[in-house]
Structure formats: C-alpha cells, structure tokens
Design a protein around this motif. Structure first.
Motif, mmCIF file in Angstrom:
data_model
loop_
_atom_site.group_PDB
_atom_site.id
_atom_site.type_symbol
_atom_site.label_atom_id
_atom_site.label_comp_id
_atom_site.label_asym_id
_atom_site.label_seq_id
_atom_site.Cartn_x
_atom_site.Cartn_y
_atom_site.Cartn_z
ATOM 1 N N PHE A 28 0.834 -1.207 0.000
ATOM 2 C CA PHE A 28 0.000 0.000 0.000
ATOM 3 C C PHE A 28 0.868 1.257 0.000
ATOM 4 O O PHE A 28 0.823 2.065 -0.936
ATOM 5 C CB PHE A 28 -0.904 -0.051 1.226
ATOM 6 N N TYR A 29 1.707 1.402 1.010
ATOM 7 C CA TYR A 29 2.570 2.583 1.076
ATOM 8 C C TYR A 29 3.662 2.533 0.007
ATOM 9 O O TYR A 29 4.039 3.560 -0.558
ATOM 10 C CB TYR A 29 3.188 2.717 2.467
ATOM 11 N N GLY A 30 4.166 1.324 -0.271
ATOM 12 C CA GLY A 30 5.202 1.208 -1.285
ATOM 13 C C GLY A 30 4.735 1.647 -2.652
ATOM 14 O O GLY A 30 5.481 2.310 -3.395
ATOM 15 N N THR A 31 3.499 1.308 -3.011
ATOM 16 C CA THR A 31 2.966 1.751 -4.296
ATOM 17 C C THR A 31 2.821 3.263 -4.345
ATOM 18 O O THR A 31 3.148 3.904 -5.354
ATOM 19 C CB THR A 31 1.610 1.085 -4.571
ATOM 20 N N ALA A 32 2.324 3.864 -3.263
ATOM 21 C CA ALA A 32 2.194 5.322 -3.222
ATOM 22 C C ALA A 32 3.539 5.994 -3.464
ATOM 23 O O ALA A 32 3.639 6.973 -4.220
ATOM 24 C CB ALA A 32 1.603 5.759 -1.887
ATOM 25 N N VAL A 33 4.583 5.481 -2.849
ATOM 26 C CA VAL A 33 5.925 6.043 -3.041
ATOM 27 C C VAL A 33 6.397 5.838 -4.474
ATOM 28 O O VAL A 33 6.961 6.751 -5.092
ATOM 29 C CB VAL A 33 6.907 5.412 -2.029
ATOM 30 N N GLN A 34 6.162 4.663 -5.041
ATOM 31 C CA GLN A 34 6.580 4.389 -6.413
ATOM 32 C C GLN A 34 5.905 5.332 -7.407
ATOM 33 O O GLN A 34 6.537 5.770 -8.375
ATOM 34 C CB GLN A 34 6.256 2.945 -6.784
ATOM 35 N N VAL A 35 4.639 5.640 -7.179
ATOM 36 C CA VAL A 35 3.915 6.535 -8.096
ATOM 37 C C VAL A 35 4.389 7.976 -7.939
ATOM 38 O O VAL A 35 4.503 8.722 -8.916
ATOM 39 C CB VAL A 35 2.392 6.426 -7.855
ATOM 40 N N ALA A 36 4.691 8.375 -6.715
ATOM 41 C CA ALA A 36 5.092 9.764 -6.458
ATOM 42 C C ALA A 36 6.533 10.054 -6.846
ATOM 43 O O ALA A 36 6.882 11.199 -7.166
ATOM 44 C CB ALA A 36 4.883 10.097 -4.979
ATOM 45 N N ALA A 37 7.401 9.044 -6.832
ATOM 46 C CA ALA A 37 8.840 9.281 -6.940
ATOM 47 C C ALA A 37 9.321 9.836 -8.285
ATOM 48 O O ALA A 37 10.209 10.703 -8.303
ATOM 49 C CB ALA A 37 9.599 7.998 -6.616
ATOM 50 N N PRO A 38 8.808 9.398 -9.446
ATOM 51 C CA PRO A 38 9.410 9.847 -10.711
ATOM 52 C C PRO A 38 9.444 11.361 -10.914
ATOM 53 O O PRO A 38 10.497 11.896 -11.301
ATOM 54 C CB PRO A 38 8.560 9.129 -11.771
ATOM 55 N N GLY A 147 3.543 17.237 -12.616
ATOM 56 C CA GLY A 147 3.500 16.800 -11.227
ATOM 57 C C GLY A 147 2.443 15.732 -11.015
ATOM 58 O O GLY A 147 1.569 15.516 -11.864
ATOM 59 N N VAL A 148 2.495 15.067 -9.869
ATOM 60 C CA VAL A 148 1.625 13.919 -9.628
ATOM 61 C C VAL A 148 0.806 14.109 -8.355
ATOM 62 O O VAL A 148 1.287 14.682 -7.371
ATOM 63 C CB VAL A 148 2.460 12.617 -9.541
ATOM 64 N N PHE A 149 -0.429 13.653 -8.408
ATOM 65 C CA PHE A 149 -1.265 13.553 -7.217
ATOM 66 C C PHE A 149 -1.445 12.072 -6.908
ATOM 67 O O PHE A 149 -1.778 11.279 -7.793
ATOM 68 C CB PHE A 149 -2.641 14.193 -7.435
ATOM 69 N N LEU A 211 -6.754 16.057 -14.369
ATOM 70 C CA LEU A 211 -5.564 15.221 -14.295
ATOM 71 C C LEU A 211 -5.556 14.202 -15.432
ATOM 72 O O LEU A 211 -6.611 13.760 -15.892
ATOM 73 C CB LEU A 211 -5.484 14.505 -12.953
ATOM 74 N N ALA A 212 -4.355 13.836 -15.877
ATOM 75 C CA ALA A 212 -4.178 12.853 -16.947
ATOM 76 C C ALA A 212 -3.631 11.552 -16.359
ATOM 77 O O ALA A 212 -3.138 11.527 -15.223
ATOM 78 C CB ALA A 212 -3.213 13.392 -17.999
ATOM 79 N N PHE A 226 -4.505 5.497 -5.792
ATOM 80 C CA PHE A 226 -4.901 5.996 -7.115
ATOM 81 C C PHE A 226 -4.435 7.432 -7.267
ATOM 82 O O PHE A 226 -4.062 8.099 -6.294
ATOM 83 C CB PHE A 226 -6.417 5.889 -7.299
ATOM 84 N N GLY A 227 -4.436 7.936 -8.488
ATOM 85 C CA GLY A 227 -3.980 9.308 -8.729
ATOM 86 C C GLY A 227 -3.836 9.589 -10.195
ATOM 87 O O GLY A 227 -4.340 8.848 -11.050
ATOM 88 N N GLY A 228 -3.128 10.679 -10.494
ATOM 89 C CA GLY A 228 -2.923 11.092 -11.870
ATOM 90 C C GLY A 228 -1.915 12.226 -11.936
ATOM 91 O O GLY A 228 -1.432 12.710 -10.901
ATOM 92 N N HIS A 229 -1.604 12.630 -13.168
ATOM 93 C CA HIS A 229 -0.577 13.653 -13.419
ATOM 94 C C HIS A 229 -1.196 14.949 -13.932
ATOM 95 O O HIS A 229 -2.216 14.944 -14.634
ATOM 96 C CB HIS A 229 0.424 13.161 -14.457
ATOM 97 N N ALA A 230 -0.544 16.059 -13.599
ATOM 98 C CA ALA A 230 -0.904 17.346 -14.203
ATOM 99 C C ALA A 230 -0.450 17.346 -15.650
ATOM 100 O O ALA A 230 0.643 16.878 -15.963
ATOM 101 C CB ALA A 230 -0.267 18.493 -13.423
ATOM 102 N N ARG A 231 -1.254 17.894 -16.535
ATOM 103 C CA ARG A 231 -0.940 17.890 -17.955
ATOM 104 C C ARG A 231 0.206 18.862 -18.224
ATOM 105 O O ARG A 231 0.418 19.811 -17.514
ATOM 106 C CB ARG A 231 -2.167 18.281 -18.784
#
Length: 231
Positions: A28-38, A147-149, A211-212, A226-231
C-alpha cells in the motif's frame, strides 16, 4: 470527540499499530511512493529541489517514506491535529529532512506554492463527496506541469454487499496479525468519522479536475492507491 481530538489522542501510538491495521502495509505505502517518486527525481535531475505537499499528513509516515526514497525533497505537511503534526516534525527533524508543518483542515485553502507531488494517505476519506471533489480540484491546481497527485486511501465498496465484505476481510486479517480487541475497538471508534467513496467515483473526479493518466495503481479490498498527473 471530534476527528481532530480522536487522532490527537493516539498520536504517540499511531505508527506502531499501522502494520496491524493496514494488513497490506508494504504494498500500500510502497505503491504510493513508487507513483510519487518519478516527478521528484525529475526535479532533482533538473537541478530543482522537489517540493512535496502531504495532505492530512498525520505523524508523517508517508512523508518519511518519500524522503527516504528520494533524498533531497522538501516537505510541506498539512494536518488539523497538532499532536500528530508535532510527532511528524520530531521524526523529520531527527532525520534532518527539510520540512514545514501547517495546521489546517482539508477544507481550508492549500499552502501557497507549486508542488512536484501532492500526496495523501488515509485522510481524505474523512471528507464527504463534495469535499473530496473540491480538494481534488485544489490539489490539481497546486501541481507543477507533470507533477503527480497520489492518494493512498481507504475506500468504499461499489455496493453495500461488497462494502460489508471489505469489513469482514479487514476484521479477519487484523485479528490474524495480532490486533487486540481494544485496538480494534479504538479503530472502529475512529472509523465513525469516515466517509469513504469508491475508487471508480474518485478516479472519475480526478479526471474531471483535469488530471491525466488517472488510474488505480493498487487495491486490496478497502485499501487503494490511485492518482494522476498534471498535464
């Protein structure tokens, strides 16, 4: 007791119980970090200090994981519970992580600035649906381009029968992991303040605010990222 008082009362023991009360903690937390990190690593590569806004940051658990994964980030932690924020600040200072804390509710305006990542963990479900949609709009507007949410969240089932099944599975799992009856009772007392929404609804709301690449990146019963990126 209001939601702020409920969480302030457990600030000192909150982190200790996470691995029992969130049975899928690492994924759960690991995925959140993986999505936010790039986007954070991209900011570093461009010579900028990555800026992270953590909404409903609590004791700073997600912020600490991000800072450990991407050294060099600067964190802004928002929470309405002062004891939780104080615990977060103590832990970040101990690790020499640049940060600021802002005591505010999730319905309040966001701290000024533009962020490479806006993140949240197990907080936004305290808002009703209109409150969630309004917060998602503000969060999307606070992101730099690209950026990412990311929201690591407790969610509702798509119908009442599945929602009841989510609760049955959760109760069985946390009991297996050693949560004593008093810990489960305290968790259920805090859950009286919860207003979870389904993943499908929340992903749609993120798309509606612009969000994209909106997606659910992880889901195990009532826990989803879950989340998405700013265009």
């Amino acid at each position: 007791m209001g939601v702020v008082d409920v969480f302030d009362a457990v600030a000192g023991t909150y982190d200790e119980a996470r691995r029992r009360l969130v049975p899928c903690f690492d994924s759960f937390y690991g995925t959140a970090v993986q999505v936010a990190a790039p986007p954070l690593r991209a900011a570093l590569a461009a010579g900028r200090t990555p800026e992270v806004l953590d909404l409903g940051a609590g004791t700073g658990l997600l912020s600490l994981l991000l800072a450990a994964t991407v050294p060099g980030v600067r964190l802004t932690l928002v929470d309405a519970a002062p004891a939780m924020l104080a615990r977060a600040a103590d832990q970040l200072r101990a690790r020499s992580v640049p940060h600021r804390t802002v005591r505010a509710d999730l319905v309040d305006p966001l701290p000024p600035g533009r962020y490479d990542a806006v993140v949240s963990a197990l907080a936004i479900h305290h808002l009703d649906d209109d409150g969630k949609r309004a917060l998602y709009r503000r969060a999307a507007g606070a992101l730099v381009p690209g950026g990412v949410f990311v929201n690591a969240e407790q969610v509702a089932g798509p119908n009442p029968a599945l929602d009841r099944r989510y609760d049955e599975v959760w109760t069985a799992r946390i009991t297996e992991l050693g949560s004593p009856p008093e810990e489960i009772a305290a968790a259920r007392e805090r859950m009286r303040h919860d207003r979870p929404s389904s993943v499908a609804d929340q992903c749609r709301w993120l798309t509606e605010v612009g969000l994209a690449d909106v997606d659910c990146f992880f889901k195990e019963w009532r826990f989803a990222v879950f989340g998405g990126h700013a265009r």
